[in-house]
Structures are given as structure tokens and as C-alpha cells.
Enzyme design. Structure first.
Site, PDB file in Angstrom:
ATOM      1  N   VAL A  99       0.624  -1.239   0.296  1.00 26.14           N
ATOM      2  CA  VAL A  99       0.248  -0.195   0.046  1.00 26.14           C
ATOM      3  C   VAL A  99       1.264   1.237   0.209  1.00 26.14           C
ATOM      4  O   VAL A  99       0.547   2.125  -0.691  1.00 26.14           O
ATOM      5  CB  VAL A  99      -0.590   0.064   1.281  1.00 26.14           C
ATOM      6  CG1 VAL A  99      -1.714   1.304   0.807  1.00 26.14           C
ATOM      7  CG2 VAL A  99      -1.679  -1.235   0.994  1.00 26.14           C
ATOM      8  N   CYS A 100       1.867   1.405   0.954  1.00 24.48           N
ATOM      9  CA  CYS A 100       2.523   1.740   0.452  1.00 24.48           C
ATOM     10  C   CYS A 100       3.156   2.860   0.006  1.00 24.48           C
ATOM     11  O   CYS A 100       3.284   4.285  -0.794  1.00 24.48           O
ATOM     12  CB  CYS A 100       4.038   1.872   1.985  1.00 24.48           C
ATOM     13  SG  CYS A 100       3.581   1.904   3.506  1.00 24.48           S
ATOM     14  N   PRO A 101       4.014   2.048  -1.502  1.00 27.63           N
ATOM     15  CA  PRO A 101       4.003   2.837  -2.399  1.00 27.63           C
ATOM     16  C   PRO A 101       3.272   3.399  -3.535  1.00 27.63           C
ATOM     17  O   PRO A 101       2.791   4.438  -4.022  1.00 27.63           O
ATOM     18  CB  PRO A 101       4.711   1.798  -3.650  1.00 27.63           C
ATOM     19  CG  PRO A 101       4.397   0.405  -2.710  1.00 27.63           C
ATOM     20  CD  PRO A 101       3.686   0.706  -1.585  1.00 27.63           C
TER      21      PRO A 101
END
EC number: 1.11.1.26
Length: 187
Positions: free
Chosen positions: A46-48
Site C-alpha cells: 500500500v505504501c508505494p
């Protein structure tokens, strides 16, 4: 007790930004609006998507006088490696702060102690160094940079117009409210 309207605590960290390592402290954040966006870890899922979304809106934040910082408990070296290998992270032109000591994550009360990672926390800090907005949620839920832009605009509006408040779904140029006796029971 909430950390809203409290002064940011002292910290010192190293960040990766545009091919360089830079020092960042609480003093770096003062003098302009700042957004700190904590995320769990580099090389995740999810972070990118969040950081890329923020990168796509970065010029709008800059135009509003806002500096953006991504923060995770990874090192600044890991941030560089991620930047060099991920197409999404290559778009990031704002600083990625390394917080391997977890001091910054603790200061903003987003550290998951048993995992050594941060929750997804977003903080808007005014030029005087006070936290004006915070949003913290489960790590499985990604954020939306356009909604963050709206909230920063509202925070800036309220700061520039004492006595006025922004109602739900307020957008730039829309009507605000001025709390008063005449307004009681009329909404």
C-alpha cells in the site's frame, strides 16, 4: 490526551531527497506549513501507492507553501534503495525521512512497538510548529492525497481567518461559518 495544537517535539533525522541525504529537525519544519506522512515500511504494498499519489500532488502542496515529508522506521539508505528500484517511488521529489531509532514515530504517537513500524499517520503542522491536523488509521487502509490537499487548504484558511470555521466538505472558495449566537440552531 490528543497531540492536536501541541508543539512538535525535538527530533533529529536523516532523509533522502532528490539524490542527496539531508538532515531534518523540528526546526526544519518551522517557518512554513508541513505535512508528515508516516507509513509502515519501504518495499511494501500500500505504501508505494500512497507515496506515488502524494508525489502526483506534490506541486500543488508546494504552490500552497507546504513541504511534504514521508516517514518510516526504515533508514535513509533503505529509502534511497527503494527510490532506485521502484517506478512509483522514483516519482517522489519530497524528503523521505528515516526513523530507525523510532523517535519520530514515538513523538507523533504512531509507533507499533511490537512491530517496530509506524501506523499510517498524517500530520499537518503550521509554520509555528503546532500540530493542526492528525489522521491515524489501520495500515491496511490507504490515504488519498487530494483529500489531504482539501484539509490543508481548510487549515490554512482557518489560520488566516480567525473566528471562521470550515464546514464538512468545504472546498476552497466555498462558504464558511462564523460561530455566533445568531447561528445557534440554524444549521
Amino acid at each position: 490526551m490528543s497531540i492536536i495544537n501541541t508543539q512538535i517535539k525535538p527530533f533529529a533525522a536523516t532523509a533522502y531527497k532528490n539524490g542527496k541525504f539531508i538532515d531534518v529537525t523540528q526546526e526544519t519544519l518551522k517557518g512554513k506549513w508541513a505535512v508528515l506522512m508516516f507509513y509502515p515500511a519501504d518495499f511494501t504494498f500500500v505504501c508505494p501507492t500512497e507515496l506515488e499519489d502524494l508525489a502526483d500532488h506534490y506541486s500543488q502542496f508546494k504552490d500552497m507553501g507546504v513541504e511534504v515529508y514521508g516517514v518510516s522506521t526504515d533508514s535513509h539508505f533503505a529509502h534511497k534503495a527503494w527510490h532506485d528500484t521502484s517506478e512509483a517511488i522514483k516519482k517522489v521529489q519530497y524528503a523521505l525521512i528515516g526513523d530507525p531509532t523510532q523517535q519520530l514515530s514515538r513523538n507523533f504517537e504512531v509507533l507499533i512497538e511490537e512491530e517496530g513500524m509506524a501506523l499510517r499517520g498524517t500530520f499537518v503542522i503550521n509554520p509555528e510548529g503546532f500540530i493542526k491536523l492528525m489522521e491515524v488509521h489501520d495500515n491496511g487502509i490507504g490515504r488519498d492525497a487530494s483529500e489531504l490537499l482539501r484539509k490543508v487548504k481548510a487549515a490554512q484558511y482557518v489560520a488566516a481567518h480567525p473566528g471562521e470555521v470550515c464546514p464538512a466538505k468545504w472546498t476552497e472558495g466555498a462558504a464558511t461559518l462564523t460561530p455566533s449566537l445568531d447561528l445557534v440552531g440554524k444549521i
